[in-house]
Design a protein around this motif. Structure first.
Motif, mmCIF file in Angstrom:
data_model
loop_
_atom_site.group_PDB
_atom_site.id
_atom_site.type_symbol
_atom_site.label_atom_id
_atom_site.label_comp_id
_atom_site.label_asym_id
_atom_site.label_seq_id
_atom_site.Cartn_x
_atom_site.Cartn_y
_atom_site.Cartn_z
ATOM 1 N N ALA A 67 -0.667 -49.773 15.896
ATOM 2 C CA ALA A 67 -0.333 -49.451 14.492
ATOM 3 C C ALA A 67 -0.459 -47.956 14.221
ATOM 4 O O ALA A 67 -0.990 -47.532 13.183
ATOM 5 C CB ALA A 67 -1.201 -50.253 13.530
ATOM 6 N N GLY B 291 0.784 -45.979 10.971
ATOM 7 C CA GLY B 291 -0.026 -45.678 9.790
ATOM 8 C C GLY B 291 -0.279 -44.187 9.617
ATOM 9 O O GLY B 291 -0.427 -43.684 8.501
ATOM 10 N N PHE C 235 2.651 -42.940 7.689
ATOM 11 C CA PHE C 235 2.640 -43.388 6.289
ATOM 12 C C PHE C 235 1.715 -42.522 5.447
ATOM 13 O O PHE C 235 2.016 -42.182 4.308
ATOM 14 C CB PHE C 235 2.189 -44.841 6.189
ATOM 15 N N LYS C 236 0.586 -42.170 6.066
ATOM 16 C CA LYS C 236 -0.394 -41.352 5.341
ATOM 17 C C LYS C 236 0.221 -40.010 4.949
ATOM 18 O O LYS C 236 0.007 -39.478 3.875
ATOM 19 C CB LYS C 236 -1.602 -41.090 6.269
#
Lengths: 797, 222
Positions: free
Chosen positions: A168, A171, A174-175
């Motif tokens: 993952a 992520g 995305f941050k």
């Protein structure tokens, strides 16, 4: 045989027509840059303009949550309206950008595209996070989560994602995207921008033309209104926020004021002149100086490429001073049977008065503010031309004028200029006025805030308040703009800025560096990534395989991830992001050169946004001040800087104007008493303005001071004419001339004191106070200072 | 983009049986072949049965045949639906977890992990999950017909096959079998790309039951 008068008129009219022809190609502009002092400040606002911040218009649509119109839920309605209006605005080609939604597929852009560039974007912090994930106990937890996820309702489409990214790592990306939230607090629903409570939907657009120009602003407003009319807006409140409503509100107010007051002033002035000059030739007295306006505009057009509307407007007003000279000339010629004698009596005072008035405007030529310089240039050219026209044409309208006898009869009854009764009382009263005025100046505060000249309507104020509350719009931001001739150099500077901000622990930073570092930084990142995995890849693959098999995965379940680790690494080019669904988020932070090429427009601009906190600006200046091509623009600090520069400019200019008048008067008269007598109306004018300012707002602003400079130029003329008249015992018309000039100025400017717009009313009130004091001083005090007898030797009674 | 379409199609099909339990199918239009007539008749019967159901619970057994799993994976659990917008998908064995939908809000819980709240508007994955669930909850068969070919399989089964080739790359078909007597779905088989498939077997239906107020907002995982 053509008379010389007709020749003169032919010549004058020809010049005027030539002026009109020359003026027809004039390029007018309304640019806020023209009002700003200092190159540094202008560069800052040019940057703000290029970033699109000045010409952006925001449209917020609001509904009540429960308001279902036509069976369509409110959220759907808002999306429909936002899309319809957004599409309409785009179709007009009046906007550089129109943002009403993110493109379809924006949610998956990170998974599909950005994932491939993870090595190029990963920082040391990211590698530390990855290292933690590769710990055995973490791996067990992660693989177990993957297993559970694949067996949940959300599992079917996640198979490929889990195979490709079992850890993952997505992520981390995305941050970064989360961090680029921009200046609004919003949630994205099917690509549309909603407030957190989903009662409001936002679109924004950047106009190609300046929205500080009322004509452009009105065009844009008309386009928006037209689009809104075509949609079902029942139950929807529309709020338009940004520069546009301010421009329109101010323009409307100014236009209403001028529409109401200008005809009043013009008609009043005309009636007054007709009455006081006893005849329709009074029209000539008013019109002849203004015939010079086209020539002045044409000459101004030769000097400047573009002319500020403000400079043109004020310049015409300032040219009105020339009407005073034509009044003096007219009355002087009318009062004398020998016209040449009359002309001789006034040519020197008119010339001296013209010189002092021009001198004041010459001082304004040294202003840091471009519109002031244009205003001054126009006024100087205009005054010279107007005085020339007056000398040329006023005599032609005097022939056979019956005014002479009236003026002579009136003058013989009483000549104020030779009146010295009550001299001590007059002098003491005057000195009290000066002392009070001097004290008042020390009590006044200079309000350099340009916003005090902004008069938005209540609707505009309400809309902005609601907008700020709905969108948590944070106006207090500091922008750090990195400029470069190439996008690579701009991004490199941006990375330097980002790293320095990180080093001093600045929080709330929004930087493009997080999602688009420079190619140089990306290459370093890839190198670090390769180094990181060089020691870990094989062991990690074994662990993942082993844990996966224990969980129920096949040995090659995560083969796509292992292959991805072994692949050559890609550099993320700016075009990839600029052509992606997340482009709207990026465009305000990355600007590319426009097609028209002015110096600054050739450069790429990358913006970093930080909250505008106390002391942060000085810290940023310390850390970044030496970086070439990096500009820090803080809203609050910028404003303070502008105000300081304006204050310095104004003080310097008004002091220079005052000194110049003193020097000119001293040089000509070479007599202290006469010099003081000439300056007495000026001192009274300045004192009255100060006292008025203290009694009303207690503050001075830029308009006060600009008009003060003009009042100095007008009131010194009164003193000059009175001093000259006092020398001549046969002179009888100057007091009337000064009075007519004063009253005409009071009428022309005084009506503005009743304007609704603060800038106009300030202008009017300043002139009322100043001329209102200068006029009686010239007629009552100046003669007392000079003395009653011919030659000006004092003999007070 | 493929992923988005995969979500769209998978959940669309995965929850098809809700449609057959709860929905009121619209009319099929003017097709007049014998097969279509038979299918219409069959769906009409299901519709009649489904229109009387506002809520239900059942047990399910899920079998995943995925190429990345070394063997078929069996999960067991309970499904509860309360129209129009509440769902509880609870896996009891082997890895307890719960997925809740309550209007726009949702909750995902797994044993030993913190619960994750999500909003079906802002979370791109769950948005699609919920959108498809509720599109089926609304009972709009016409929407399905626009995206899928529907044909009858045997006397008590229907097969859905997507028109869109991008969807078909992820989901090739969905087969739903109904109990001949009760006309409740007994199984849903989702055939995915390659040889992957998911089988769901539903038993022990309880229709028109009532639920506690927080049944769809709290996980109650042990």
């Amino acid at each position: 045989m053509i008379s010389s008068n007709k020749l003169k008129w032919f010549f004058a009219l020809s010049l005027m027509l030539l002026g009109l022809w020359g003026a027809k190609g004039i390029h007018l502009r309304d640019d806020v840059l023209d009002l700003l002092p200092g190159q540094a400040v202008r560069t800052d606002i040019e940057i703000l303009q290029r970033l699109g911040l000045v010409n952006r218009v925001f449209i917020s649509f609001e509904v009540d949550a429960g308001d279902v119109q036509g069976g369509i839920p409110p959220v759907s309605r808002l999306m429909k309206i936002a899309e319809a209006v957004g599409v309409d605005l785009k179709k007009t080609n009046m906007f550089r950008e129109v943002v009403y939604r993110l493109d379809e597929g924006f949610e998956w852009f990170t998974y599909d595209k950005l994932w491939n560039y993870l090595p190029a974007l990963s920082t040391e912090d990211d590698l530390a996070v990855i290292a933690e994930k590769l710990d055995l106990s973490s791996l067990e937890k992660i693989i177990s989560d993957n297993f559970a996820q694949l067996n949940s309702p959300a599992g079917i489409p996640l198979v490929n994602q889990v195979r490709r990214d079992p850890l993952a790592l997505i992520g981390l990306l995305f941050k970064r995207l989360e961090g680029l939230k921009g200046e609004f607090s919003m949630t994205i629903n099917e690509g549309f921008f909603f407030s957190k409570d989903r009662k409001s939907c936002l679109i924004w657009a950047e106009s190609l033309d300046s929205l500080t120009d009322s004509v452009n602003a009105q065009k844009i407003k008309d386009i928006i209104d037209s689009s809104l009319k075509q949609n079902d807006m029942r139950g929807v409140t529309v709020r338009i926020v940004g520069t546009l409503p301010h421009t329109l509100a101010n323009a409307e107010l100014v236009q209403n004021d001028l529409r109401r007051l200008l005809p009043l002033a013009s008609i009043s002035l005309l009636i007054f002149l007709l009455f006081s000059l006893r005849g329709v030739r009074a029209i000539g007295v008013m019109v002849i100086p203004l015939m010079a306006a086209p020539i002045a505009i044409a000459l101004l057009n030769l000097i400047y490429d573009k002319i500020s509307t403000l400079a043109l407007g004020f310049g015409i007003v300032l040219m009105g001073i020339a009407v005073d000279f034509s009044i003096h000339l007219y009355l002087a010629l009318s009062a004398k049977e020998n016209r040449d004698k009359g002309l001789n009596d006034v040519v020197i005072p008119i010339s001296l008065a013209t010189l002092t008035t021009i001198g004041v405007f010459v001082v304004l030529l040294f202003s840091e503010v471009p519109s002031h310089r244009q205003m001054a240039t126009f006024a100087i050219i205009g005054l010279v031309c107007a005085v020339f026209f007056s000398f040329l044409l006023i005599p032609t309208i005097i022939s056979g004028n019956r005014l002479t006898s009236h003026v002579t009869v009136r003058a013989s009854k009483k000549n104020l200029l030779h009146e010295t009764r009550g001299a001590y009382l007059k002098i003491i009263s005057w000195m009290l006025l000066i002392l009070l005025g001097g004290w008042s100046w020390t009590q006044l505060e200079y309000d350099g805030d340009l916003r005090s000249l902004d008069v938005p309507s209540q609707q505009v104020i309400d809309d902005e308040q609601v907008f700020r509350k709905t969108w948590h719009h944070n106006e207090s931001q500091t922008l750090i703009v990195s400029q470069g001739k190439s996008i690579a150099s701009a991004l490199e500077k941006n990375d330097i800025v980002f790293n320095k901000l990180k080093a001093i622990n600045v929080s709330g930073v929004q930087s493009l560096s997080a999602i688009l570092p420079s190619l140089k930084t990306q290459t370093e990142n890839i190198s670090n990534w390769s180094l990181f995995w060089a020691n870990r890849a094989e062991k990690s693959k074994d662990n993942i395989r082993k844990i996966g098999e224990e969980m129920g995965f096949t040995a090659d379940a995560f083969a796509p991830f292992f292959r991805w680790l072994d692949q050559p690494d890609n550099l993320l080019q700016p075009e990839t992001l600029l052509n992606s669904p997340i482009r709207p988020i990026l465009i305000s932070m990355l600007r590319t050169p426009a097609s028209d090429s002015q110096t600054i427009e050739k450069e790429f601009l990358v913006t970093t946004i930080v909250p505008d906190r106390d002391h942060l600006f000085s810290e940023l200046t310390k850390v970044l001040g030496q970086e070439q091509g990096v500009t820090i623009i803080s809203n609050s600090k910028w404003r303070t800087q502008v105000e300081k520069l304006l204050r310095y400019d104004i003080i310097r200019l008004s002091t220079s104007a005052g000194l110049l008048i003193v020097v000119l008067a001293s040089l000509y008269f070479r007599n202290l008493r006469q010099t003081i007598a000439v300056l007495a109306p000026v001192l009274s004018a300045l004192s009255a303005m100060a006292i008025y300012g203290l009694l009303t707002t207690g503050q001075l602003n830029m308009m006060h001071v600009l008009m003060g400079i003009m009042v100095i130029g007008i009131s010194v003329d009164y003193g000059i004419f009175v001093v000259f008249a006092n020398k001549n015992p046969d002179e009888h018309v100057t007091s009337k001339a000064v009075s007519i000039c004063a009253v005409s100025t009071l009428i022309g400017f005084g009506v503005l004191a009743f304007a609704d717009h603060y800038a106009l009313s300030t202008l009017g009130a300043t002139v009322l106070a100043g001329i209102g004091a200068a006029w009686p001083t010239a007629l009552i005090v100046t003669p007392v200072i000079l003395g009653a007898r011919r030659g000006g030797i004092t003999k007070w009674k | 983009m493929a992923k988005l379409l995969a979500w769209h199609s998978s959940l669309l099909l995965f929850f098809l049986f809700f449609a057959t339990v709860c929905f009121v199918p619209r009319s099929w239009g003017a097709e007049d072949t014998a097969d279509v007539a038979k299918l219409k008749s069959f769906l009409g019967q299901i519709e009649e049965q489904a229109s009387s159901v506002d809520a239900f619970s059942c047990r399910f057994e899920q079998i995943k045949y995925l190429a990345i799993f070394s063997k078929p994976i069996f999960f067991y659990g309970n499904l509860s639906i309360d129209r129009p917008d509440k769902m509880r998908w609870e896996i009891t064995k082997p890895l307890p977890s719960v997925l809740l939908l309550d209007g726009e809000n949702g909750l995902q819980c797994s044993a030993g992990r913190p619960a994750r709240k999500f909003n079906t508007v802002s979370d791109p994955v769950m948005k699609i999950v919920a959108k498809q669930i509720w599109s089926w909850m609304s009972g709009d068969y016409m929407a399905l017909r626009e995206s899928y070919t529907i044909s009858q399989k045997g006397d008590f089964g229907i097969l859905l096959e997507p028109f869109d080739s991008a969807v078909a790359k992820v989901i090739s078909s969905v087969l739903v079998q109904f109990n001949p007597v009760t006309l409740q779905p007994t199984s849903v088989t989702i055939s995915e790309a390659g040889k992957d498939r998911t089988e769901l077997l539903f038993t022990d239906y309880v229709l028109n039951n009532s639920f506690a107020d927080d049944y769809f907002s709290k996980c109650f995982l042990k």
